[in-house]
Design a protein around this motif. Structure first.
Motif, PDB file in Angstrom:
ATOM      1  N   LYS A 322      -2.242  13.646  10.062  1.00  0.00           N
ATOM      2  CA  LYS A 322      -1.785  12.335  10.517  1.00  0.00           C
ATOM      3  C   LYS A 322      -0.918  11.679   9.438  1.00  0.00           C
ATOM      4  O   LYS A 322      -1.216  11.792   8.242  1.00  0.00           O
ATOM      5  CB  LYS A 322      -2.980  11.434  10.820  1.00  0.00           C
ATOM      6  N   ASP A 324      -0.610   8.733   7.918  1.00  0.00           N
ATOM      7  CA  ASP A 324      -1.322   7.461   7.768  1.00  0.00           C
ATOM      8  C   ASP A 324      -0.909   6.682   6.526  1.00  0.00           C
ATOM      9  O   ASP A 324      -1.323   5.544   6.340  1.00  0.00           O
ATOM     10  CB  ASP A 324      -2.829   7.705   7.753  1.00  0.00           C
ATOM     11  N   SER A 342       1.104  11.654   4.414  1.00  0.00           N
ATOM     12  CA  SER A 342      -0.260  11.939   4.863  1.00  0.00           C
ATOM     13  C   SER A 342      -1.251  11.952   3.704  1.00  0.00           C
ATOM     14  O   SER A 342      -1.092  12.718   2.748  1.00  0.00           O
ATOM     15  CB  SER A 342      -0.293  13.302   5.580  1.00  0.00           C
ATOM     16  N   SER A 376      -7.618  17.231  11.082  1.00  0.00           N
ATOM     17  CA  SER A 376      -7.415  15.785  11.173  1.00  0.00           C
ATOM     18  C   SER A 376      -8.720  15.076  11.491  1.00  0.00           C
ATOM     19  O   SER A 376      -9.718  15.713  11.783  1.00  0.00           O
ATOM     20  CB  SER A 376      -6.386  15.482  12.266  1.00  0.00           C
TER      21      SER A 376
END
Length: 376
Positions: A322, A324, A342, A376
């Motif tokens: 992800k 993020d 990430s 993930s």
């Protein structure tokens, strides 16, 4: 903590300034020049400052170029170190050292001054970077790898090579040619380093610092590394690198084959090699189909065959991570900058740099003995 710039960019002096600077020009010189970044008075710029036309060069990050050494070799470095230890009197000081002499001296002093981890990360950037972009990238790397306590890195050597700042498709081929020239310069630096080790540690009064040096190459930066490896003679290779991290590598998937005679030298140079790939990497997909005659890319498809090196080389699939940390359209659509976007990829890299057994790195599934997927 120290961050250095190793660049074969053109040296210029901007109007009204009294110091030399690296240029944004897409022009390379034969040798690397070395600069040290100055964070003492650094202030995070505002959004308004970033939009100004004068947000360039030292307005992004201040740095100072080292002078060129008066003498070649590292005898004067040895003399300075012996004088500082009270072994041999000398009038020479660190201020008499220039270029790689000053670089290696400072790193040795800093790395040997602590029993804690004080690793060096050599970072080679990829396609589409002018020098201003590189300075911004240095700030990002410092936050990720030096300021983060999860990372063992305390020093960064940023390899600045004159990639194009243009998105014009033909600039890719200019960058490819420039990466080859820069790899030759990097080879000379490697030989300087091995000579430093021989000159300094042949003296019994000085001992190695026992810290670790890592290489990380992103995208077309892997082509710089490959160019260096092409010319590196096997009989001259010393195992002086701990981890080599290949991120979204824009080189052929066959680079580990003997016929390529390049990345198959890495197991002689480093303790461990990790290939981070993303099977949805849009940038490498474009590279494959428009610029490299349909040749699959290492950072998207993985290597053709690494069975001779399976104990040393690991493949880490980042397809399902992800974004993020950074989640703009560029990162989400490109799938090419996981080390920046990430936290999962960053955590995996940190554990790798610490030397954690590859089967014990967290948030991975084991596909087989040397292929892993970040979950993930």
């Amino acid at each position: 903590m120290a961050v250095y710039i190793l660049s074969n960019r053109k040296i210029i002096r901007h109007k009204g300034e009294k110091v030399d600077s690296f240029s944004n020009d897409e022009y390379s010189i034969p040798n690397f020049r070395i600069a040290k970044c100055d964070f003492d008075n650094y202030k995070e710029p505002t959004a308004a400052a970033k939009k100004k036309k004068d947000y360039t060069n030292r307005n992004i990050l201040n740095y100072k170029l080292f002078s060129e050494p008066e003498k070649q070799g590292y005898e004067e470095v040895l003399e300075v170190l012996q004088n500082e230890k009270g072994i041999k009197k000398s009038s020479l000081t660190a201020n008499n050292l220039g270029g790689t002499q000053r670089l290696f001296y400072e790193l040795y002093k800093n790395m040997s001054a602590t029993k804690d981890r004080s690793d060096v990360l050599i970072f080679i950037h990829g396609y589409l970077y002018n020098f201003d972009d590189e300075l911004k990238a240095i700030l990002d790397l410092k936050k990720i790898f030096i300021d983060n306590p999860a990372s063992p890195v305390e020093h960064i050597l940023f390899v600045s090579w004159p990639a194009s700042g243009s998105i014009i498709p033909l600039s890719y081929f200019d960058d490819k040619a420039s990466s080859i020239n820069s790899g030759t310069s990097l080879l000379r630096l490697f030989y300087f380093y091995t000579q430093f080790l021989k000159d300094i540690f042949s003296n019994r009064d000085l001992i190695p610092c026992n810290q670790r040096i890592h290489i990380m190459a992103h995208s077309l930066g892997n082509r710089v590394l490959q160019s260096m490896l092409y010319s590196l003679k096997r009989e001259n290779i010393l195992r002086v690198i701990d981890q080599v991290i290949l991120l979204n590598a824009d080189v052929s998937y066959k680079v580990f084959e003997d016929s390529e005679d390049s990345f198959n030298k890495l197991p002689l140079l480093a303790n461990r090699i990790s290939i981070y790939l993303n099977r949805q990497d849009l940038i490498l997909g474009i590279s494959q189909f428009t610029k490299n005659i349909l040749t699959p890319r290492l950072g998207k498809n993985g290597p053709s065959d690494i069975s001779p090196y399976k104990d040393i080389v690991s493949i880490i699939d980042c397809t399902f991570v992800k974004d993020d940390v950074l989640s703009s359209f560029k990162f989400e659509a490109g799938n090419h900058w996981g080390y920046l976007s990430s936290s999962q990829v960053q955590s995996d890299i940190f554990q790798n740099l610490y030397g954690t057994d590859r089967n014990h790195i967290t948030n991975r599934t084991i596909n087989n003995e040397n292929i892993f997927t970040i979950i993930s």
